[in-house]
Write an enzyme that holds these catalytic residues in place. Structure first.
Site, PDB file in Angstrom:
ATOM      1  CE  LYS A  33      42.696  44.829  45.252  1.00 52.16           C
ATOM      2  NZ  LYS A  33      43.962  44.231  44.841  1.00 52.16           N
ATOM      3  CB  THR A  34      44.680  43.592  39.818  1.00 47.62           C
ATOM      4  OG1 THR A  34      44.298  43.127  41.116  1.00 47.62           O
ATOM      5  CG2 THR A  34      45.991  42.950  39.430  1.00 47.62           C
ATOM      6  NE  ARG A 614      35.259  38.351  47.763  1.00 44.45           N
ATOM      7  CZ  ARG A 614      35.960  39.333  47.203  1.00 44.45           C
ATOM      8  NH1 ARG A 614      36.868  39.053  46.304  1.00 44.45           N
ATOM      9  NH2 ARG A 614      35.735  40.597  47.503  1.00 44.45           N
TER      10      ARG A 614
END
Length: 776
Positions: A33-34, A614
């Site tokens: 997304k970044t 994660r």
């Protein structure tokens, strides 16, 4: 310049190329997304949008810096500098600097941090002559902060009878007056606190239409990262600024909304399509981070939430290993399992400590993990907090223990002489220090002999000093008959520390209570472990020596290659090849404080989803059958989140506890007689078997012991080792590692073995308590 678009997959490229209108990008964990947000800004600039007309809002300065650096590499650093990009608070502070005069503030207004606000509120409470035990300044500051983030101004407060009644019911009827005085004092000082940066921006945009229009024209394109984490105040600012052109792009993941306790409102992202016309919806569902097993396991959990946006996260990565689930008898054993697994994985695969992370629900859980890592000499770093034994409340308790052992320890005495507050001020301590230096005696000795020296201290203070000396000496008198846990529990109670921590109802106060509880748990664990040693007593001096030795290993070496220890909230946005999620027990994770409503439980489930996603290569889920709470072992039940994962993605390193384990008999079963089956007459004769065939081999016992921790309890150990343990036998111990038996003496319950261990040196262990495995 458009080569960067080739780095995107089709799903990522679509929102990047969507130039005008409102769009929402639902981005699953690890889906890039970044990168989409960054490349979209670069694309807008490439298409002729002036960077001065682009506003990008993030939640961390780190994220803003990384995005700006990446954009600069595409469009050039000169143009990238013209972007309005940063955190909500930094961008709105910049706007307020330009427009502060409209609100009556100077352009160079001061920004108060939390401590500044708390000091001012504390001063106001004193000036108003209010009871500081009722109006605790930290609680008042927290309450005022929540008012501001909910856009409840002083005026709105006094126009809301329900709020005033609620504060009156909480025995704080004058909280509104404090709020009003606080705001007036801030205004008079030309200061805004952190929450004012949002509140005053909302005031500015609502009271001054010309200012709103100015910034609507300025920010024709608005992008918001982590939109699911916005609170009501942030939502209204973004809504106002984007209302004219509606060129707004929000990126987020409802499945990772985990900050409700900070005011984040998941409805902001769930209802985005209702706020704007013709919203384009894009989904980033391909996970580039994790193995297929981890992705599918996470999906199987989060789909249990009813309030969510539809998406199916998938990956082209390999299947990878199954998620490993481990059950330990206690939290101490859980820590040792984590440390041993990290050590073995590191040695087998030649990887670095920095590739491992241990995630927990509360900071206090780090204690058992830290102790185990230290004993394996595995370097680690605590993120978002101090090492357990470096936390203030822990150091306060340990200072009392140091003073009991050595009254000449002046650092310890100065730390606790007026904590909790007992009316011994700094001036008195300074006089005592000067006198101690003059007479070349310790401060404690000076305090013991106040009548013999000429020191100008009033009678009230002398009485309080005498009371302090009497308290410390009473602890010294009982220290010989109490073990470390009993003495520490007495210190925490009789010094007033327990009452002080208990009265503080803020989130920080609750955390301090949890940490003090965890210290007691660790001491009880230590005392239980000392029972194995024939020449140990479990005294406070033994514990303090143990703490001093292990904390020396925790010094900062400047090496960043360490195991990461952090709460799950802090882990958001990070990734690690190997992740341990510890303490997966009911009432711990999910938290007992977060199971009153479905929305609270669903947030806990999103928190577990964040933790699991994660992991890149391998995830471990661990839980304990019992956990120390205030020094007592409490039975624990596996977390529902483990049960919610489809079994095909799990590998149980220890057999899962079945339903029968959770059943607790209503009466003592020992009152019933066992049936002697040999006396029963059966139709078919049963061949007799020599008794020796009934006894399982030692090899089988060892296998059983690995599967069933109960076989490691003291009742069975002496029988297991009586016949096989001799001088020269090689054994393994959970704390001391491998060792060789040097001598065996005694019999029955008093049977002892003298063993030379690789780590602990020579130890004399009582075999009925010793947790030993025979290796050869």
């Amino acid at each position: 310049m458009e080569n960067y678009l080739a780095e995107l997959n089709d799903a990522q490229r679509a929102p990047v190329l969507h130039k005008d209108g409102a769009l929402m990008v639902i981005a699953g964990a690890g889906s890039g997304k970044t990168r989409v947000l960054t490349y979209r800004i670069a694309y807008l600039m490439h298409k002729g949008v002036d960077p001065f007309n682009i506003l990008a809002l993030t939640f961390t300065n780190k994220a803003a810096r990384e995005m700006k650096t990446r954009i600069a590499s595409i469009v050039g650093s000169s143009e990238a500098k013209n972007l309005w990009m940063g955190t909500f608070h930094s961008v709105f502070a910049k706007i307020l600097r330009f427009e502060a005069d409209k609100l009556g503030y100077p352009n160079n207004f001061t920004i108060y941090d939390t401590q500044d606000s708390q000091r001012l509120i504390n001063a106001i409470i004193k000036e108003m002559g209010l009871d500081k035990d009722v109006y605790k300044y930290k609680q008042v500051q927290s309450r005022i902060s929540s008012y501001k983030n909910s856009l409840i101004t002083v005026k709105a407060y006094f126009n809301n009878p329900e709020l005033m009644e609620a504060d009156a019911m909480a025995k704080k009827p004058r909280l509104g007056e404090i709020y009003n005085e606080y705001c007036e004092r801030c205004f008079k000082a030309g200061a805004m606190d952190f929450d004012d940066l949002l509140l005053k921006t909302n005031e500015l945009l609502n009271r001054f239409p010309e200012v709103l229009m100015k910034y609507q024209e300025r920010f024709k394109y608005i992008l918001v990262d982590e939109y699911q984490d916005t609170n009501h105040s942030q939502y209204l600012i973004v809504k106002a600024l984007s209302d004219r052109y509606q060129n707004i792009c929000v990126v987020g993941d409802d499945a990772q909304s985990i900050y409700a306790f900070r005011g984040a409102n998941i409805n902001n992202i769930l209802n985005f399509q209702k706020d704007y016309d013709d919203v384009a919806m894009y989904r980033l569902e391909q996970n580039y981070r994790s193995t297929r097993n981890i992705v599918h396991a996470a999906n199987s959990v989060i789909e249990k939430n009813k309030s969510r946006l539809e998406k199916v996260v998938w990956t082209d990565n390999e299947d990878g290993n199954l998620i490993k689930v481990h059950r330990s008898p206690t939290d101490g054993e859980e820590g040792r399992f984590v440390a041993s697994t990290i050590f073995e994985t590191k040695m087998q695969h030649q990887i670095h400590e920095g590739e491992f992370a241990v995630l927990y629900r509360t900071n206090s859980q780090s204690r058992a993990i830290e102790d185990a890592l230290r004993r394996k000499d595995i370097p680690y770093r605590i993120y978002g907090g101090l090492s357990f034994y470096q936390r203030k409340e822990i150091k306060d308790v340990l200072a009392y223990l140091r003073l009991i052992l050595n009254p000449k320890d002046e650092e310890a005495l100065i730390r606790v002489i007026n904590f909790p507050s007992r009316g011994i001020g700094q001036t008195t301590v300074e006089k005592l220090t000067v006198a101690a230096n003059h007479y070349k005696r310790s401060i404690f000795e000076v305090m013991e002999n106040l009548d013999k020296i000429d020191l100008k201290i009033n009678s009230g203070t002398k009485r309080r000093l005498d009371d302090f000396i009497t308290m410390i000496k009473s602890f010294q008198a009982t220290s010989g008959s109490l073990d470390a846990f009993e003495l520490t529990a007495q210190v925490i109670k009789n010094t007033g520390l327990f009452q002080l921590f208990k009265k503080d109802g803020t989130p920080e106060g609750v955390t301090r209570m949890e940490n003090v509880e965890e210290l007691l748990n660790g001491i009880q664990d230590f005392v239980d472990g000392q029972k194995e040693l024939a020449d140990a007593t479990g005294s406070i001096s033994e514990f303090m020596e143990d703490v001093a030795l292990v904390t020396d290993l925790d010094k900062d070496t400047g090496d960043d290659d360490r195991v990461a220890l952090m709460t799950i909230h802090l882990a958001k946005g990070l990734e690690f090849p190997y992740v341990f999620i510890v303490g997966l027990e009911e009432d711990l994770f999910p938290s007992a404080m977060s199971m009153n409503t479905r929305s609270e439980l669903e947030e806990e489930r999103r928190l577990f989803y964040v933790a699991l996603t994660r992991a890149e290569k391998q995830a471990y889920l661990t839980y304990a059958e019992s956990r120390y709470r205030w020094g007592k072992l409490i039975d624990a039940e596996p977390s529902r989140f483990i049960e919610e994962i489809d079994d095909k993605y799990l590998e149980y390193l220890t057999p899962p506890v079945d339903g029968s384990y959770r059943y607790k008999p209503l009466m003592d079963t020992d009152i019933f007689e066992d049936v002697d089956k040999s006396k029963l007459r059966l139709n078919k004769p049963v061949a007799s078997t020599p008794p020796s065939h009934h006894k399982p081999s030692e090899e089988k016992l060892r296998k059983l012991r690995k599967l069933k921790p109960d076989l490691g309890k003291p009742s069975s150990l002496s029988n297991l080792f009586d016949s096989d343990m001799n001088v020269g036998t090689i054994v393994s111990h959970t704390r001391f590692g491998r060792g060789e038996v040097l001598k065996i003496e005694g019999a029955g319950n008093d049977k002892k073995a003298e063993i030379r261990f690789e780590k602990g040196g020579i130890k004399k262990l009582l075999l009925r308590f010793a947790k030993l495995d025979i290796i050869s």
